[in-house]
Structures are given as C-alpha cells and as structure tokens.
Design an enzyme around this catalytic site. Structure first.
Site, PDB file in Angstrom:
ATOM      1  N   CYS A  64      -0.440 -30.257 -34.750  1.00  0.00           N
ATOM      2  CA  CYS A  64      -1.856 -30.288 -35.152  1.00  0.00           C
ATOM      3  C   CYS A  64      -2.293 -31.662 -35.667  1.00  0.00           C
ATOM      4  CB  CYS A  64      -2.107 -29.232 -36.221  1.00  0.00           C
ATOM      5  SG  CYS A  64      -1.591 -27.609 -35.701  1.00  0.00           S
ATOM      6  N   HIS A  80      -8.608 -30.840 -40.055  1.00  0.00           N
ATOM      7  CA  HIS A  80      -7.999 -29.957 -39.058  1.00  0.00           C
ATOM      8  C   HIS A  80      -8.386 -28.523 -39.408  1.00  0.00           C
ATOM      9  CE1 HIS A  80      -5.327 -27.677 -36.665  1.00  0.00           C
ATOM     10  NE2 HIS A  80      -4.460 -27.415 -37.610  1.00  0.00           N
ATOM     11  N   ASN A  94      -7.649 -21.815 -34.476  1.00  0.00           N
ATOM     12  CA  ASN A  94      -6.834 -23.019 -34.646  1.00  0.00           C
ATOM     13  C   ASN A  94      -6.461 -23.543 -33.250  1.00  0.00           C
ATOM     14  OD1 ASN A  94      -4.841 -24.923 -35.092  1.00  0.00           O
ATOM     15  ND2 ASN A  94      -3.746 -23.718 -36.625  1.00  0.00           N
TER      16      ASN A  94
END
Ligand code: UT7
Length: 315
Positions: free
Chosen positions: A113, A241, A271
């Site tokens: 990520c 994020h 996500n």
C-alpha cells in the site's frame, strides 16, 4: 537533488460495484459492521477488465491532463502487487500499449500500500539522471484476484482500480523530501508468491496492522514536516492511504486538520492498496480541490511492512 512536481493525474476503476449487502450474501457480515468499522460502502471489482486495461486508461488520462506526450516520458513505474503477469511487468505492458520510448526504465515496484509513495521517490531519483524530464507513476491493483472469500475479516476490505500521475523534474524545484521505512514481517500481512504453491490469498492480522498504522501515520507526518521545516498550516491538502476511515479520522483529530483539507473515498473504492493514493489525487484534481501551486502531504502504510510520507506540489 532537483525535485518533482505533479503535472496531471488520471484514474480508472472497473465498472462492477460490489456493495456491503452483496458481501453479506457471501460471508456472515452486514452493512452496519462494515460501514462503522471501516467506512467502506462499495468496492469496484474487475469482471472483464485486466490490470493492464486499468493502468492504460489511468495513464492516458494523466498524460492528457498533463499535456505530455508518451515520447517525453523518461521513466515508468507501476506500483503494484497484482499485475496480470510477473513477467512482463505491468510497466512494460503499459510501455507497449502507450508507445513509451524504448531507452527508458519501465518496471514494477512492490511496497504494497506504500508503493505509490516509494515510486514517487524512486521517480525523483531516476529523473535526476535522465535527459527527459517527465515521469509516469502508476498505482494499480486487482486485489479481487487475491481475496479469500471465506475470511470475513479481509474479503470485505479490498477493491480494484488504478491511479496515475505524470510528474516533472526541474532544476531548482524542492525535493518531495520522502521519508520511508520498512520492517520485514510475513505474519501481520501476507500475499503468498508462486513458489509457496499456496493459492495467493491475502491474509492479515487486522487489529495488529491497525495498531501499526495509527503509530506509523503520525510518525511519518512528523518526520516530513521536520525534514521540510513546514507546519501543518503550510500544507494545502493531506492525502492518506485509504485503508480504514478510522485510521484517517485519528490522524485528522490529532493534527486538527479541517474538513476542507483532507479527503476520504474509501466508502466508494474500499482499500485499493497501491492505487489508493493516486485515486485520491486524481479525484481531487478533477474536483478542482488541488491544482497548480497546491502542496500535498501524502502518507502511506501497509504490507512489508512499509510506510512513508512526502510533501509534493502540483506544478
Ligand atoms: O492497507 C494496508 C494496511 N491495512 C490496514 O491498515 C488495515 C488495518 N486494520 C483494520 O482496518 C481493521 O483491523 C479491520 C477492519 C480489518 C478489522 O476491524 P477490527 O475492529 O480490528 O475488528 P476485529 O478483527 O478485531 O474483529 C472484531 C469482531 C470479531 O468478532 P468477536 O471475536 O469480537 O466476536 C470478528 O470476528 O468483528 C468480527 N468480524 C466481523 N463481523 C462482521 C470481523 N470481520 C467481520 C465482518 N463482519 N466482516
């Protein structure tokens, strides 16, 4: 080192939307639990779209908005852990589809990520050594390929998508001052590779990763502010994020960030790992909330473990 700035952004998400109610038909869960624990209401999953398709469309849009042609690109990095192939890389596929020059490096970068952030820093280094002054940085994932549909703790989290940024490097521009960290750990968050013979499902110790994230985010932010000599007030926009709305809310509260200075799109996309930060940047540009002169503090964290932050401006 000369710094990079963002010239233009783009994005592409698959058409098919999976709602929380759709999830409740697959595992024992419900809209209320998912919404309150994560902030997620929908995620987009690929049906016919490939990873390459997402990358190409996001990149084309970023090039168009930047007013940059493929022959001006000096390096191409795709941050991803879910490309269509291991070889050729997603970046080489993108090069082929866009007709990028052959005398440039095109490669994938795996920092989960945090990948887009690591890629921005890598691009800054590469462009300092390149005769061409524009770079293409893409974050793209098809995480739906890696979902364990029997694990309600993770299957509800992930979505697919791609975001892209065309960056420019110019003499005298400040560096993005990236702060990055890694801590090898295959217990908290893991996506097995081909050698293990295991089906490639993501597994995660969610609560432990949550704890890691809420410590990593302010640590990164403080480090970048210290490195650049800037304050929270000097930042026009905070780009986090999108892993869990609660992680963003904690940071926002800690730094007293007003609502007009941060953004959450996790309710729409879930996500999307390496794609999440450029998806935010692209939506913000389209909404006119960031543009020429904007200074964004970008924060990423995730598998590896990896984490990082940088201060990047819009050209
Ligand atoms: O992007 C890379 C980094 N990733 C992250 O930052 C993710 C960080 N972690 C998280 O966002 C959260 O830990 C999760 C959203 C993954 C999980 O939330 P949590 O508040 O940590 O829940 P939990 O795993 O501690 O589970 C609490 C309860 C458990 O039930 P019991 O044992 O208390 O009876 C779970 O079995 O919630 C249950 N549960 C669910 N219930 C309904 C877990 N998943 C679900 C579900 N629906 N989908």
């Amino acid at each position: 080192m000369n710094g990079i700035k963002i010239r233009g952004t783009g994005r592409c998400v698959p058409e098919h939307i999976v709602t929380n109610d759709d999830m409740a038909k697959i595992v024992e869960t419900n809209d209320e639990w998912i919404t309150t624990r994560t902030g997620i209401q929908h995620r987009h999953h690929c049906t016919t779209e490939s990873h390459t398709f997402l990358c190409v469309n996001a990149a084309k849009s970023a090039l168009e908005k930047a007013g940059v042609t493929p022959d001006e690109i000096g390096a191409c990095i795709v941050a991803t852990v879910t490309g269509d192939n291991i070889v050729p890389s997603a970046a080489c596929m993108l090069q082929k589809e866009l007709g990028l020059p052959e005398d440039i490096p095109c490669f994938d970068l795996n920092a989960a990520c945090t990948g887009f952030l690591f890629a921005l820093h890598t691009m800054e280094c590469l462009l300092n050594a390149s005769p061409r002054k524009f770079g293409l940085v893409v974050g793209a994932e098809v995480l739906s390929r890696t979902i364990n549909w029997a694990d309600r703790g993770t299957c509800i989290l992930f979505g697919d998508g791609a975001g892209a940024a065309v960056v420019e490097c110019r003499e005298g521009w400040p560096s993005i001052s990236a702060v990055m960290g890694s801590r090898g750990d295959d217990e908290l968050l893991r996506l097995p590779g081909i050698e293990t013979g295991e089906r490639g499902f993501i597994s995660m110790e969610g609560t432990k990763v949550f704890k890691f994230a809420v410590e990593a985010v302010p640590a990164c932010m403080d480090a970048v502010l210290k490195k650049t000599g800037k304050t929270v007030e000097d930042v026009d926009f905070f780009v986090f994020h999108q892993a869990n709305a609660r992680i963003i809310d904690l940071a926002v509260r800690k730094y007293h960030i007003p609502p007009e200075k941060y953004y959450k799109n996790i309710s729409e996309y879930g996500n999307t790992a390496a794609a999440s930060i450029p998806l935010v940047l692209s939506e913000l540009q389209d909404q006119g909330r960031i543009g020429p002169g904007s200074r964004m503090l970008v924060v990423g964290f995730g598998g590896g473990l990896t984490w990082g932050s940088a201060l990047i401006e819009f050209a």
